[in-house]
Design a protein around this motif. Structure first.
Motif, short mmCIF file in Angstrom:
data_model
loop_
_atom_site.label_atom_id
_atom_site.label_comp_id
_atom_site.label_asym_id
_atom_site.label_seq_id
_atom_site.Cartn_x
_atom_site.Cartn_y
_atom_site.Cartn_z
N GLY A 256 0.84 -1.23 0.07
CA GLY A 256 -0.01 0.00 -0.02
C GLY A 256 0.85 1.28 0.14
N VAL A 257 0.37 2.30 -0.08
CA VAL A 257 0.78 3.77 -0.11
C VAL A 257 0.36 4.40 1.41
CG1 VAL A 257 1.06 5.94 -1.09
CG2 VAL A 257 1.16 3.73 -2.55
N ASN A 258 1.37 5.05 2.08
CA ASN A 258 1.18 5.96 3.12
C ASN A 258 0.47 7.21 2.59
OD1 ASN A 258 1.36 7.92 5.22
ND2 ASN A 258 2.87 6.59 6.06
N PRO A 259 -0.93 7.37 3.29
CA PRO A 259 -1.46 8.48 2.49
C PRO A 259 -1.04 9.97 2.85
CG PRO A 259 -2.78 7.61 4.36
CD PRO A 259 -1.39 6.66 4.01
N SER A 260 -0.15 10.14 3.97
CA SER A 260 0.41 11.45 4.34
C SER A 260 1.91 11.50 3.60
CB SER A 260 0.71 11.24 5.85
OG SER A 260 -0.42 10.92 6.58
N THR A 261 2.58 10.58 3.46
CA THR A 261 3.62 10.93 2.77
C THR A 261 3.99 10.50 1.31
OG1 THR A 261 4.86 8.62 3.46
CG2 THR A 261 4.99 10.55 5.26
N ALA B 264 4.94 7.42 0.52
CA ALA B 264 5.80 6.47 0.72
C ALA B 264 5.15 5.05 0.55
CB ALA B 264 6.84 6.54 1.92
N ILE C 289 4.11 1.47 1.51
CA ILE C 289 4.26 0.58 2.93
C ILE C 289 4.64 -0.87 2.64
CG2 ILE C 289 2.67 -0.09 4.79
CD1 ILE C 289 0.68 1.94 4.12
#
Length: 313
Positions: free
Chosen positions: A183-188, A190, A192
């Motif tokens: 997945g993808v970190n919604p904040s950064t 980056a 996961i």
């Protein structure tokens, strides 16, 4: 190789006519054999694509590809046990029917090794990550064969046989362990990363193989003998379906999060616009149906030594 073995078998058969024996001609009789074998692979070929990954071994250092090589091999190396029933028509000619269980050695089919867990691979379709896919074949087979006995001398009775191998049950199990993006970190923004473990079982289409053997028995008593055989076998397995039976993320079961197209695969000889594959179908993939992928083949060619006991009625 097959032609050479067939020619050798024909030569041995022709010599059988002139073979000498220490005993009177034997009458019709039954016998049974119990043995174990170890096979070495004899023909290495390139493995098929595994889960979308080409059969390659790649090494990355500092985000750069530093080595790459094809992964080749055969599942012909491993252990086999079996029981065989035989019938002698006369002193020279007989037939056998064996049932065998085979367990191949593990074979690495594809892998990538990287010194960092995530590298945005320039010019590629996705990230580079660490993974390793290992395959193993287990199978039951029947082995009908024609046996030519060359005559008994001082307790030894050499023979040769040729026949076919008919797998009746088994599969190729592929275990993959990876450090991969889930997945993808919604904040950064980056990725996961997680430790992903999966097990896929490939069921084969019906197939027939070839076998040839040279052996000898040695009489220990009136009914009991020991025997040894040097056997060559050759056949390929054609995949029919694939099913993911295990899928964990960081040790937690996540199989229920996978859709039907991610769990089930049907192998096809050809993919086109009507196939359930997002690479060829302009409408994309229907996740509620099994995915269509191109057929794959693996080889099970080996040269083995069998040792066991023989009981004659």
């Amino acid at each position: 190789m097959k032609k050479n073995l067939l020619l050798l078998g024909m030569m041995v058969c022709s010599l059988a006519t002139f073979a000498q024996t220490d005993e009177p001609q034997k009458q019709e009789s039954w016998y049974f054999k119990l043995g174990g074998s170890y096979f070495m692979q004899t023909a290495a070929t390139e493995f098929p694509t595994v889960g979308g990954n080409l059969p390659l071994s790649k090494v990355y250092q500092g985000g750069k590809l530093v080595s790459e090589e094809s992964v080749t091999g055969s599942f012909g190396e491993g252990f086999r046990t079996g029981i065989t029933a035989g019938y002698r028509f006369n002193a020279r000619l007989g037939v056998e029917m064996g049932i065998n269980y085979y367990n191949s050695n593990d074979k690495t089919m594809a892998q990538t090794v990287s010194d960092v867990p995530y590298i945005p691979a320039s010019g590629s379709n996705g990230p580079v990550y660490n993974f390793k896919s290992v395959g193993q074949i287990t199978a039951w087979d029947l082995s009908p064969s024609l046996v030519l006995f060359l005559g008994e001398h001082k307790g030894f009775e050499p023979y040769t046989k040729v026949g076919v191998l008919v797998p009746i049950h088994g599969d190729l199990e592929i275990t993959t362990d990876a450090v991969a993006p889930v997945g993808v970190n919604p904040s950064t923004g980056a990725p996961i990363m997680a430790n992903v473990h999966s097990v896929d079982q490939v069921k084969p289409n019906p197939t027939v193989g070839f076998m040839a053997a040279l052996g000898t028995s040695y009489k220990l008593g009136q009914h009991i003998s020991v025997y040894g055989e040097l056997e060559y076998r050759n056949f390929t397995v054609h995949g029919k379906t694939k099913e993911t039976t295990e899928f964990t993320v960081n040790g937690t079961d996540a199989l229920a999060s996978r859709n039907t197209s991610q769990i089930h695969t049907n192998y096809r000889d050809r993919l086109d616009v009507n196939s359930n594959n997002d690479l060829t179908n302009p409408n994309g993939i229907d996740t509620s149906r099994p995915k269509d992928e191109l057929s794959s083949y693996v080889g099970i060619s080996g040269l083995g030594l069998t040792l066991g006991l023989k009981y004659s009625l």
